[in-house]
Scaffold this motif. Sequence first.
Motif, mmCIF file in Angstrom:
data_model
loop_
_atom_site.group_PDB
_atom_site.id
_atom_site.type_symbol
_atom_site.label_atom_id
_atom_site.label_comp_id
_atom_site.label_asym_id
_atom_site.label_seq_id
_atom_site.Cartn_x
_atom_site.Cartn_y
_atom_site.Cartn_z
ATOM 1 N N ARG A 88 0.746 -1.161 -0.145
ATOM 2 C CA ARG A 88 -0.033 0.014 0.020
ATOM 3 C C ARG A 88 0.915 1.146 0.074
ATOM 4 O O ARG A 88 0.557 2.308 -0.632
ATOM 5 N N THR A 89 1.921 1.233 0.791
ATOM 6 C CA THR A 89 2.867 2.355 0.773
ATOM 7 C C THR A 89 3.519 2.715 -0.569
ATOM 8 O O THR A 89 3.642 3.491 -1.259
ATOM 9 N N THR A 104 0.823 4.099 -2.633
ATOM 10 C CA THR A 104 0.640 5.483 -2.391
ATOM 11 C C THR A 104 1.814 6.339 -3.242
ATOM 12 O O THR A 104 1.489 7.580 -3.765
ATOM 13 N N HIS A 138 1.260 9.069 -5.882
ATOM 14 C CA HIS A 138 1.631 10.679 -5.706
ATOM 15 C C HIS A 138 2.483 11.165 -7.103
ATOM 16 O O HIS A 138 2.395 12.228 -7.399
#
Length: 65
Positions: free
Chosen positions: A30-31, A34, A38
């Motif tokens: 998930r990181t 993200t 971005h």
Amino acid sequence: MTPAELRVARGITDGGSNPEIAAELMLSTRTVQTHVSHILAKFSFRSRVEIAAEAARQSRVGQEA
């Protein structure tokens, strides 16, 4: 790109999937997602190919300094 985003972008350049990049960088999937989101938004990119090209460009610029 932030240093973390650049590490993820380099993983994309190497052909890694999000789970592969996460394992390599010891992050959650998930990181990584993200960071990818971005990067896409920050540069108005539409694909991982564009991220890889920008990562390669930034790496070249960093080596010239």
